[in-house]
Design an enzyme around this catalytic site. Structure first.
Site, PDB file in Angstrom:
ATOM      1  N   TRP A 134      15.914 -38.559   9.559  1.00 21.56           N
ATOM      2  CA  TRP A 134      14.918 -37.437   8.993  1.00 21.56           C
ATOM      3  C   TRP A 134      13.467 -37.638   9.723  1.00 21.56           C
ATOM      4  O   TRP A 134      13.058 -38.526   9.995  1.00 21.56           O
ATOM      5  CB  TRP A 134      14.947 -37.634   7.587  1.00 21.56           C
ATOM      6  CG  TRP A 134      13.805 -36.696   6.725  1.00 21.56           C
ATOM      7  CD1 TRP A 134      13.904 -35.520   7.014  1.00 21.56           C
ATOM      8  CD2 TRP A 134      12.834 -37.065   5.770  1.00 21.56           C
ATOM      9  NE1 TRP A 134      12.928 -34.835   6.092  1.00 21.56           N
ATOM     10  CE2 TRP A 134      12.423 -35.967   5.477  1.00 21.56           C
ATOM     11  CE3 TRP A 134      12.569 -38.360   5.531  1.00 21.56           C
ATOM     12  CZ2 TRP A 134      11.130 -35.950   4.356  1.00 21.56           C
ATOM     13  CZ3 TRP A 134      11.484 -38.227   4.493  1.00 21.56           C
ATOM     14  CH2 TRP A 134      10.572 -36.990   3.928  1.00 21.56           C
ATOM     15  N   ASP A 215      16.989 -45.625   1.841  1.00 19.85           N
ATOM     16  CA  ASP A 215      16.258 -44.434   1.368  1.00 19.85           C
ATOM     17  C   ASP A 215      17.452 -43.621   0.657  1.00 19.85           C
ATOM     18  O   ASP A 215      18.477 -43.149   1.301  1.00 19.85           O
ATOM     19  CB  ASP A 215      16.009 -43.543   2.277  1.00 19.85           C
ATOM     20  CG  ASP A 215      15.247 -42.284   1.906  1.00 19.85           C
ATOM     21  OD1 ASP A 215      15.131 -41.835   0.888  1.00 19.85           O
ATOM     22  OD2 ASP A 215      14.732 -41.618   3.091  1.00 19.85           O
ATOM     23  N   LYS A 251      16.852 -33.780  -5.068  1.00 18.47           N
ATOM     24  CA  LYS A 251      18.036 -33.204  -4.791  1.00 18.47           C
ATOM     25  C   LYS A 251      18.981 -33.363  -6.238  1.00 18.47           C
ATOM     26  O   LYS A 251      19.470 -32.242  -6.678  1.00 18.47           O
ATOM     27  CB  LYS A 251      18.895 -33.676  -3.636  1.00 18.47           C
ATOM     28  CG  LYS A 251      17.873 -33.915  -2.507  1.00 18.47           C
ATOM     29  CD  LYS A 251      17.430 -32.250  -1.874  1.00 18.47           C
ATOM     30  CE  LYS A 251      16.977 -32.520  -0.450  1.00 18.47           C
ATOM     31  NZ  LYS A 251      15.617 -33.424  -0.190  1.00 18.47           N
TER      32      LYS A 251
END
Length: 405
Positions: A134, A215, A251
């Site tokens: 990311w 993560d 999310k």
């Protein structure tokens, strides 16, 4: 008169957020935005989960709720339930009070607080992150004062995992180095190690005393199962070793703009965990003092109630299943057009994103000719697709591949 800031240069657009700006400025009725990492319904609309609306209603209607500051570490229930969600209800680390959990500002904030803590209190200041990863990861760690190195992760030839390269690079990392691992649904590639590969990664990392920093942005959102998506983390915690975990509810509960997350640091003993928590508080206090109440209260309300929790898992699975169905539909549409190449990676990859393998020129062509917006590395957000837009995307990909090779 000149401003004292006249020498400030204009910063470049964020590459991901810049895609949305360009999309918004395009008047075309057929435009599609596949750049943003947020879930959309079949109608292309943002979704607020029913269970989230219900929790909010309960909170708003409760007259005993006030707007006082909460502790530096956040809401106690939220922290306890977040640790349980990622580590499992029967986790020995939780039972032995070896986990320090702090409510943070979503995944990014959790990573930043963890990085600042490590810079100050850990003996190694190098962190290895996957290539690619990311786009915000290297910035977060660099700004916290850690030096960023990369380990091989994605193999463009197979559009899968470069497992050999990964093991070689981690094997060559200095003893004690920090390693960033995506718990599941690797962003941007959608390529995850198998459980056997995770076990090999764990053995290698423990043998070299490498410190895992997970993560976890997609728990439950990737496979549709909260437990399956937490397996990589639980494998590392099961061996009694230490690790850090950044969690985000953006999310999996659709709480993007509420900025709800947690940092958990799993330690060797309860005594160490309590000292670690005391020092993390010293990182947070001068940064933002204490976290916001609303989003974390929504999460705690849902996780505390078995009915609401069950309703959440159903809605979560519906989101995950819709994304899987978009993968299948896109794969079949590309097959039907006879587009050259092997596109099976679209259904092998997992989570919100697919790394298409399209190059920068092909992406630019698709934007100009078909009004399809995505990041220049060919990453598309499957959540931005619908049954109605799949044919248009498949046409664009076919044209890009056949015309530009």
């Amino acid at each position: 008169m000149d401003s004292v800031f006249s020498n400030v240069a204009r910063a470049p657009e964020d590459p991901i957020l810049g895609v949305t700006v360009a999309y918004n400025n395009d008047p075309s009725p057929v435009k599609i935005n596949l750049g943003v990492g947020a879930y959309r319904t079949e109608e292309g609309k943002p979704l607020v989960l029913d269970v989230v609306r219900k929790a909010e209603q309960l909170l708003v209607n409760d007259p005993s709720r006030v707007k006082e500051y909460i502790p530096i570490v956040g809401i106690a229930d939220f922290n306890k339930l977040s640790a349980k969600l990622i580590l499992g209800a029967d986790s020995p680390a939780i039972k032995e009070n070896r986990v320090a959990t702090i409510q943070c500002l979503s995944g990014t904030g959790s990573l930043r607080v963890g990085a600042e803590f490590l810079k100050k209190h850990y003996h190694q200041s190098v962190i290895y992150i996957p290539k690619p990863t990311w786009g915000n990861h290297p910035k977060v760690f660099n700004l916290a004062g850690l030096s960023v190195e990369y380990f091989r992760y994605y193999d463009p030839a197979t559009r899968g995992l470069d497992f050999k390269g990964l093991l070689e690079d981690l094997g060559a990392a200095p003893s004690g180095a920090i390693v960033l691992l995506h718990a599941c649904a690797h962003n941007p590639t959608g390529v995850d190690p198998t459980s056997e590969q995770w076990e090999q990664i764990r053995q290698l990392m423990r043998s070299k005393s490498l410190l895992p920093f997970f993560d976890s942005a997609y728990q439950g959102f990737a496979s549709g199962s909260l437990d399956t998506d937490a397996q990589s983390v639980r494998t590392f915690v099961a061996d009694g070793g230490e690790c850090l975990i950044a969690q985000s509810y953006a999310k999996n509960m659709g709480l993007y703009g509420e900025r709800v997350g947690a940092l958990s640091i799993v330690c060797k003993s309860a005594d160490v965990a309590s000292k670690v928590e005391s020092q993390v508080k010293l990182v947070v206090r001068p940064m933002y003092s204490s976290p916001p109440i609303h989003g974390a209260s929504i999460v705690a309300t849902i996780l505390k109630s078995s009915d609401m929790y069950n309703n959440w898992t159903i809605e979560l699975k519906e989101m995950a299943d819709r994304i899987k169905s978009m993968r299948q539909q896109l794969f079949e549409a590309i097959q039907a057009r006879g587009t050259p190449g092997d596109w099976s990676h679209i259904i092998k990859q997992i989570g919100m994103f697919t790394f298409t393998g399209l190059n920068k020129e092909q992406v630019e062509f698709m934007t100009q000719e078909f009004h399809i917006y995505m990041t220049s590395d060919g990453r598309i957000s499957m959540a931005g697709l619908s049954s109605k837009t799949v044919p248009h995307l498949a046409d664009a990909m076919h044209a890009a591949v056949t015309r530009l090779g």
